[in-house]
Scaffold this motif. Sequence first.
Motif, mmCIF file in Angstrom:
data_model
loop_
_atom_site.group_PDB
_atom_site.id
_atom_site.type_symbol
_atom_site.label_atom_id
_atom_site.label_comp_id
_atom_site.label_asym_id
_atom_site.label_seq_id
_atom_site.Cartn_x
_atom_site.Cartn_y
_atom_site.Cartn_z
ATOM 1 N N TYR A 113 73.266 112.496 118.865
ATOM 2 C CA TYR A 113 73.505 111.898 120.176
ATOM 3 C C TYR A 113 72.289 111.016 120.480
ATOM 4 O O TYR A 113 71.148 111.470 120.371
ATOM 5 C CB TYR A 113 73.666 112.965 121.262
ATOM 6 N N GLU A 165 75.331 108.786 129.761
ATOM 7 C CA GLU A 165 76.011 109.424 128.643
ATOM 8 C C GLU A 165 75.378 108.952 127.328
ATOM 9 O O GLU A 165 74.954 107.804 127.203
ATOM 10 C CB GLU A 165 77.507 109.079 128.640
ATOM 11 N N THR A 186 83.340 110.319 121.293
ATOM 12 C CA THR A 186 82.713 111.467 120.644
ATOM 13 C C THR A 186 82.694 111.258 119.123
ATOM 14 O O THR A 186 83.254 110.281 118.607
ATOM 15 C CB THR A 186 83.471 112.770 120.965
ATOM 16 N N MET A 194 84.236 109.039 127.368
ATOM 17 C CA MET A 194 83.101 109.011 126.444
ATOM 18 C C MET A 194 83.584 109.136 124.996
ATOM 19 O O MET A 194 84.414 109.983 124.674
ATOM 20 C CB MET A 194 82.137 110.161 126.766
ATOM 21 N N TRP A 225 70.308 109.044 123.258
ATOM 22 C CA TRP A 225 70.115 108.883 124.700
ATOM 23 C C TRP A 225 69.243 107.662 124.939
ATOM 24 O O TRP A 225 68.103 107.602 124.463
ATOM 25 C CB TRP A 225 69.453 110.120 125.298
#
Length: 497
Positions: free
Chosen positions: A31, A216, A3, A1, A33
């Motif tokens: 983040y 993720e 970051t 993933m 989603w």
Amino acid sequence: MITHRDIQDACYLKSKLNRYQNEKDIFWPFYLWRVAAPKSKPSLNIFQMLVLKLILAGCRDNEKLCRYSNLDKELIRHILAQLTNDGYLDGWNHTDKAKQLLLGVEESTNEKTSYYILQDATTGKLMPRLLSTLPHIEGMDFSERFPQFVRSKGSGKLVKPLLISNTVKPEAPTSEQMNSSLRAYRRVLNQLKQADFYISDDALEVTYSIEFIEPEPIAAFIHTKLFSTISGERSWYLSDPTGLTETLPELNDAAEQLLDSNKHFSSRVNEVMGIAADEHTLNYKQQEQLFEEQAKVELLSNYPWVQEYSLIEKHVLATLRFKNQVEQSQTLRPEVLEGLLSELQKIIEAWLKTFMKLNEASNDWEVLVMRWNGNRPVFQHDKRLIEQIYLGVSGVSAYAAKRLATVRGGNVQSAMTRGNQSLKPMLAAMLLTFPKVVEQLSMQLPNWLDDAIRLADDRNNKASHASGEVLTKDEVINHLNSVDELLKVLERILGSK
């Protein structure tokens, strides 16, 4: 993933930004989603909504609709046909579908689409905002230590925003949290679309079926602005990362928590506020605390009676805080004057709302009704007749009557029954509801009503919207003195009510 630490591989997004006199560029971490949620059905266009509202107001023939909408006859016929075919009109009557639309209630649908839910990467909290697409910043430059990009191809000027690091790891939000975020987002959308209608929260308490499309999140930096402008609550803001509104309270709260731990961000806040960031001066929080303490002492000393009325106390305290900034700042920023003017208006609004004891059953506004269309009032539009109504109250000047006659009857009704209007509608409601109190006030302070109206006009013209008119310190101090005199009279004759 990927970051946020993977600077070159993270996602960089742009947002719709306004320009401010005091501003700094910030890359704020989120983040994103990706989820599937029920699609929001498209609303009617502005012309269709206008016709629906005019019919609600009593325009029930084509000629009136043309006159009040300023639209062509053929276009009116076409819009009426559309509204009828789409199930919003039955003859000249609104259908249940139209009534629900005007109340801001969503139509249920099983059709789904994808959204990106925003999770703040410094607190882990969901923001009440969604993105349907990702507006990537083109041509990111990673040749320097921190990423930069060209603001416009014409100027070629590079922008190097302060990069805020994430401080929490991503944690998948629960279904309840995502529902709450989606409801809050659509509530804002509905309020923006239906700005002149009251929308109850109950009407928007919908439970959606939301599913993750990807397990993720995407690590993203969104370009926002840190700015200082007119404020009754705070002295700086972060812009809305989606551009839906000017700022986002939930993001401001998250940024507030970052002040103590991120010196670079604190320095940017100090710069937009005009506060020097050196060890010999008070930092932002200390100076704000000092102004707050000074304001509390002055309130207890000069206006102790307002403690019985929490709404009035709140705005008197904010006014005194701004007054201290005006008196003690070496370089006076325009937004401080604007903030002080705004709070002065809110003091009078707070007193009116507290004193009038708002009641939806109140009918004193009916004196402004010209005729009734069934149960719906058609308000008087002849300003000369409305002026005469207000002049019937002893102590009301021709100037005050003329300015209050410009307030729409529906706004006066709403001010009297709900209290959800600004100063001039509230003043008009006060004249109609408590004329004897107005007369008593005018005997002790003859110009209070004229001064209050001028305060409202100055705030609307010079401190509420972008304009070329400049608000001067002398003007604000004059308004401060007039409100101070009004508070002293209110203490003598109304403070114990």
